[in-house]
Design a protein around this motif. Structure first.
Motif, PDB file in Angstrom:
ATOM      1  N   HIS A  32      17.814 -11.798 -39.093  1.00 43.30           N
ATOM      2  CA  HIS A  32      17.972 -10.623 -38.230  1.00 43.30           C
ATOM      3  C   HIS A  32      18.340 -11.034 -36.803  1.00 43.30           C
ATOM      4  CE1 HIS A  32      17.237  -6.630 -36.625  1.00 43.30           C
ATOM      5  NE2 HIS A  32      16.447  -7.177 -35.719  1.00 43.30           N
ATOM      6  N   MET A  36      21.803 -10.115 -34.902  1.00 43.32           N
ATOM      7  CA  MET A  36      21.774  -9.332 -33.663  1.00 43.32           C
ATOM      8  C   MET A  36      22.451 -10.070 -32.507  1.00 43.32           C
ATOM      9  SD  MET A  36      20.373  -6.363 -34.021  1.00 43.32           S
ATOM     10  CE  MET A  36      21.153  -6.165 -35.592  1.00 43.32           C
ATOM     11  N   ARG A  39      26.390  -9.637 -32.639  1.00 46.43           N
ATOM     12  CA  ARG A  39      27.036  -8.324 -32.537  1.00 46.43           C
ATOM     13  C   ARG A  39      27.828  -8.224 -31.237  1.00 46.43           C
ATOM     14  NH1 ARG A  39      21.711  -4.665 -31.361  1.00 46.43           N
ATOM     15  NH2 ARG A  39      21.215  -5.739 -29.458  1.00 46.43           N
ATOM     16  N   GLY A  51      13.348  -1.943 -35.993  1.00 51.40           N
ATOM     17  CA  GLY A  51      14.244  -1.811 -34.847  1.00 51.40           C
ATOM     18  C   GLY A  51      13.539  -2.075 -33.532  1.00 51.40           C
ATOM     19  N   TYR A  52      14.106  -1.497 -32.482  1.00 53.02           N
ATOM     20  CA  TYR A  52      13.586  -1.662 -31.125  1.00 53.02           C
ATOM     21  C   TYR A  52      12.491  -0.625 -30.932  1.00 53.02           C
ATOM     22  CZ  TYR A  52      13.930  -2.102 -26.019  1.00 53.02           C
ATOM     23  OH  TYR A  52      13.674  -2.310 -24.691  1.00 53.02           O
ATOM     24  N   ALA A  76      23.487  -1.392 -26.749  1.00 55.26           N
ATOM     25  CA  ALA A  76      23.010  -0.690 -27.942  1.00 55.26           C
ATOM     26  C   ALA A  76      21.665  -1.231 -28.380  1.00 55.26           C
ATOM     27  CB  ALA A  76      24.020  -0.834 -29.071  1.00 55.26           C
ATOM     28  N   PHE A  77      20.914  -0.386 -29.080  1.00 53.95           N
ATOM     29  CA  PHE A  77      19.677  -0.856 -29.699  1.00 53.95           C
ATOM     30  C   PHE A  77      19.506  -0.176 -31.041  1.00 53.95           C
ATOM     31  CE2 PHE A  77      18.358   2.715 -27.038  1.00 53.95           C
ATOM     32  CZ  PHE A  77      17.513   3.437 -27.856  1.00 53.95           C
ATOM     33  N   GLN A  78      18.809  -0.871 -31.930  1.00 54.35           N
ATOM     34  CA  GLN A  78      18.545  -0.344 -33.265  1.00 54.35           C
ATOM     35  C   GLN A  78      17.342   0.575 -33.169  1.00 54.35           C
ATOM     36  OE1 GLN A  78      17.696  -3.309 -36.190  1.00 54.35           O
ATOM     37  NE2 GLN A  78      17.457  -1.834 -37.830  1.00 54.35           N
ATOM     38  N   ASP A  83      19.857   3.432 -37.913  1.00 57.61           N
ATOM     39  CA  ASP A  83      20.652   3.969 -36.807  1.00 57.61           C
ATOM     40  C   ASP A  83      20.683   3.051 -35.599  1.00 57.61           C
ATOM     41  OD1 ASP A  83      21.491   6.253 -38.030  1.00 57.61           O
ATOM     42  OD2 ASP A  83      19.871   7.496 -37.278  1.00 57.61           O
ATOM     43  N   TYR A  84      21.844   2.989 -34.974  1.00 52.75           N
ATOM     44  CA  TYR A  84      21.998   2.304 -33.700  1.00 52.75           C
ATOM     45  C   TYR A  84      22.291   3.354 -32.643  1.00 52.75           C
ATOM     46  CZ  TYR A  84      22.002  -2.412 -35.484  1.00 52.75           C
ATOM     47  OH  TYR A  84      21.619  -3.606 -36.038  1.00 52.75           O
ATOM     48  N   VAL A  86      23.996   3.744 -29.156  1.00 52.35           N
ATOM     49  CA  VAL A  86      24.905   3.072 -28.239  1.00 52.35           C
ATOM     50  C   VAL A  86      24.882   3.842 -26.933  1.00 52.35           C
ATOM     51  CG1 VAL A  86      27.277   2.342 -27.811  1.00 52.35           C
ATOM     52  CG2 VAL A  86      26.364   2.279 -30.126  1.00 52.35           C
ATOM     53  N   SER A 108      26.564   7.704 -38.824  1.00 51.34           N
ATOM     54  CA  SER A 108      26.231   7.176 -40.144  1.00 51.34           C
ATOM     55  C   SER A 108      26.166   8.322 -41.155  1.00 51.34           C
ATOM     56  CB  SER A 108      24.891   6.435 -40.103  1.00 51.34           C
ATOM     57  OG  SER A 108      23.843   7.346 -39.857  1.00 51.34           O
TER      58      SER A 108
END
Length: 124
Positions: A32, A36, A39, A51-52, A76-78, A83-84, A86, A108
């Motif tokens: 992971h 990351m 990206r 995620g974050y 961006a963060f997850q 889902d991300y 942005v 998505s």
């Protein structure tokens, strides 16, 4: 009758399973982090699957303000497992996303299905 000792102590049956689980989780996390860091958009790494986590505990305004200060005008963060989010702060980039190249930026499939009745067919 005497019992002979083989020199190997008896292990708890959960030790091998625990070690396998530990190394599997370590591998998933390392994969992971590697993914990351490669990206194209900068941002925090977060935790696999979750995620974050900061938006869950802090205000979204604080997350965006600190993220913009640390990562710049595009980051961006997850958020959750798929889902991300942005963050586009620069007006020229925002125009590019919302007007110039609107058709190449997509939500998505999961987000479209969940929010179709409420949000329709727009970008958000």
């Amino acid at each position: 009758v005497s019992t002979q000792s083989t020199g190997v102590k008896d292990q708890h049956p959960m030790v091998p399973l625990t070690l396998i689980l530990f190394f599997t989780l370590l591998f998933v996390y390392a994969l992971h982090v590697y993914k990351m860091k490669r990206r194209p958009i900068p941002g925090p790494i977060g935790i696999p699957v979750l995620g974050y986590l900061k938006p869950w505990f802090n205000s979204l305004t604080e997350v965006i303000t600190t993220g913009t200060a640390k990562y710049g005008k595009l980051w961006a963060f997850q958020f959750g497992p798929v889902d991300y989010i942005v963050n586009v702060i620069d007006p020229e980039n925002l125009e590019y996303v919302l007007k110039t190249k609107f058709d190449i930026f997509q939500r998505s499939r999961l987000r479209i299905e969940r929010n179709a009745e409420f949000l329709g067919d727009g970008l958000f």
